[in-house]
Motif scaffolding. Sequence first.
Motif, mmCIF file in Angstrom:
data_model
loop_
_atom_site.group_PDB
_atom_site.id
_atom_site.type_symbol
_atom_site.label_atom_id
_atom_site.label_comp_id
_atom_site.label_asym_id
_atom_site.label_seq_id
_atom_site.Cartn_x
_atom_site.Cartn_y
_atom_site.Cartn_z
ATOM 1 N N LYS A 101 38.634 31.699 -64.962
ATOM 2 C CA LYS A 101 40.071 31.856 -64.703
ATOM 3 C C LYS A 101 40.304 32.525 -63.349
ATOM 4 O O LYS A 101 41.202 32.144 -62.573
ATOM 5 N N ASP A 102 39.472 33.545 -63.075
ATOM 6 C CA ASP A 102 39.625 34.222 -61.776
ATOM 7 C C ASP A 102 39.349 33.251 -60.614
ATOM 8 O O ASP A 102 40.072 33.242 -59.600
ATOM 9 N N LEU A 103 38.305 32.442 -60.734
ATOM 10 C CA LEU A 103 37.979 31.468 -59.686
ATOM 11 C C LEU A 103 39.081 30.443 -59.519
ATOM 12 O O LEU A 103 39.409 30.027 -58.390
ATOM 13 N N SER A 104 39.672 30.051 -60.652
ATOM 14 C CA SER A 104 40.737 29.057 -60.580
ATOM 15 C C SER A 104 41.957 29.609 -59.860
ATOM 16 O O SER A 104 42.579 28.904 -59.029
ATOM 17 N N ARG A 105 42.308 30.862 -60.085
ATOM 18 C CA ARG A 105 43.474 31.438 -59.430
ATOM 19 C C ARG A 105 43.227 31.567 -57.927
ATOM 20 O O ARG A 105 44.106 31.316 -57.096
ATOM 21 N N ARG A 106 41.976 31.943 -57.558
ATOM 22 C CA ARG A 106 41.678 32.077 -56.135
ATOM 23 C C ARG A 106 41.732 30.724 -55.418
ATOM 24 O O ARG A 106 42.155 30.613 -54.256
ATOM 25 N N GLY A 107 41.317 29.651 -56.094
ATOM 26 C CA GLY A 107 41.356 28.336 -55.449
ATOM 27 C C GLY A 107 42.783 27.862 -55.220
ATOM 28 O O GLY A 107 43.081 27.252 -54.183
ATOM 29 N N HIS A 108 43.651 28.165 -56.080
ATOM 30 C CA HIS A 108 45.057 27.772 -55.913
ATOM 31 C C HIS A 108 45.730 28.579 -54.804
ATOM 32 O O HIS A 108 46.653 28.091 -54.155
ATOM 33 N N LEU A 116 26.655 36.692 -77.831
ATOM 34 C CA LEU A 116 26.966 35.424 -77.158
ATOM 35 C C LEU A 116 28.468 35.242 -77.007
ATOM 36 O O LEU A 116 28.955 34.789 -75.964
ATOM 37 N N ASP A 117 29.215 35.619 -78.059
ATOM 38 C CA ASP A 117 30.679 35.526 -77.968
ATOM 39 C C ASP A 117 31.211 36.401 -76.843
ATOM 40 O O ASP A 117 32.125 36.009 -76.089
ATOM 41 N N ALA A 118 30.637 37.574 -76.679
ATOM 42 C CA ALA A 118 31.101 38.482 -75.612
ATOM 43 C C ALA A 118 30.801 37.886 -74.245
ATOM 44 O O ALA A 118 31.638 37.947 -73.326
ATOM 45 N N ARG A 119 29.603 37.239 -74.092
ATOM 46 C CA ARG A 119 29.246 36.629 -72.806
ATOM 47 C C ARG A 119 30.149 35.428 -72.530
ATOM 48 O O ARG A 119 30.551 35.182 -71.379
ATOM 49 N N MET A 120 30.489 34.654 -73.566
ATOM 50 C CA MET A 120 31.386 33.502 -73.367
ATOM 51 C C MET A 120 32.764 33.986 -72.932
ATOM 52 O O MET A 120 33.427 33.348 -72.081
ATOM 53 N N ASP A 121 33.206 35.092 -73.543
ATOM 54 C CA ASP A 121 34.517 35.627 -73.134
ATOM 55 C C ASP A 121 34.477 36.058 -71.671
ATOM 56 O O ASP A 121 35.432 35.800 -70.888
ATOM 57 N N ASP A 122 33.387 36.705 -71.269
ATOM 58 C CA ASP A 122 33.246 37.120 -69.869
ATOM 59 C C ASP A 122 33.233 35.903 -68.939
ATOM 60 O O ASP A 122 33.861 35.901 -67.858
ATOM 61 N N PHE A 123 32.495 34.844 -69.342
ATOM 62 C CA PHE A 123 32.407 33.639 -68.523
ATOM 63 C C PHE A 123 33.765 32.964 -68.395
ATOM 64 O O PHE A 123 34.157 32.487 -67.296
ATOM 65 N N ALA A 124 34.535 32.956 -69.500
ATOM 66 C CA ALA A 124 35.859 32.323 -69.459
ATOM 67 C C ALA A 124 36.769 33.090 -68.522
ATOM 68 O O ALA A 124 37.554 32.484 -67.751
ATOM 69 N N ARG A 125 36.723 34.415 -68.544
ATOM 70 C CA ARG A 125 37.561 35.195 -67.640
ATOM 71 C C ARG A 125 37.162 34.949 -66.173
ATOM 72 O O ARG A 125 38.006 34.878 -65.276
ATOM 73 N N HIS A 126 35.829 34.810 -65.951
ATOM 74 C CA HIS A 126 35.354 34.556 -64.587
ATOM 75 C C HIS A 126 35.877 33.215 -64.066
ATOM 76 O O HIS A 126 36.294 33.101 -62.889
#
Length: 230
Positions: free
Chosen positions: A222-229, A210-220
């Motif tokens: 961040k990527d979406l946030s950078r693309r929106g800016h 679960l920790d690994a999936r949360m880390d993956d979700f958090a990175r995802h």
Amino acid sequence: MPTEVALLESHALRVERMGRVDALDKVKSLVMLPDGIHVRTDDVARYFEVSTASVRRLTDRHQQELTDNGMRVLRGDDLRSFHGDMLSLWEGEVPESYPQAATQLRLYTRRTVLDVAMLLRDSDIARCVRTYLLDAEEDLRASIASLDQRVTRVEGCLVGVGSALQELGPVLSRMSHRLDVLDRKLDVTHQVVGAISLRLTDVSQDIVRLDARMDDFARHLKDLSRRGHS
């Protein structure tokens, strides 16, 4: 208990006591020849403080019994060989009383001398030896009787212990049953603890995933946030 007279007159009673040669030295020191095994007629007479003739008469009357208990007469080659052995064993000067020129030599062992003590009537030393033998036997009987009493008391104590153990039997049986029940409960507890331990191991692995999936979700995110800016 046999008397002194019975000892003088009974061959069977004398035979029963032939092993007690220690009685001789308890009364008076018996001087042996250099081989430490034999004494002569003169030595026996000297020990019992009687005449040599008295000892000879006694040995003539009871020759077979005394022979059975070690008395023997040496002659010829046997006598010469014995003289040679004695002379080689003697330290210092040979006593004048030693009969080197005798044509025969009558020898006695300690066992024979004890037999003489139980046969010789007119000797205070022989009487003392007989008294010692009878007193020692009486002391032994008293010791055995005392030991029998102690054994009887111990047996009585053991009977009490046996009764106590019989009374404790049911109690010990119940305790054994309870211990068996506790053992079974402990086995079940160990099994439950083992199952819980396995389950906790599975949960720990689930948390890691679960920790690994949360880390993956958090990175995802961040990527979406950078693309929106952008």
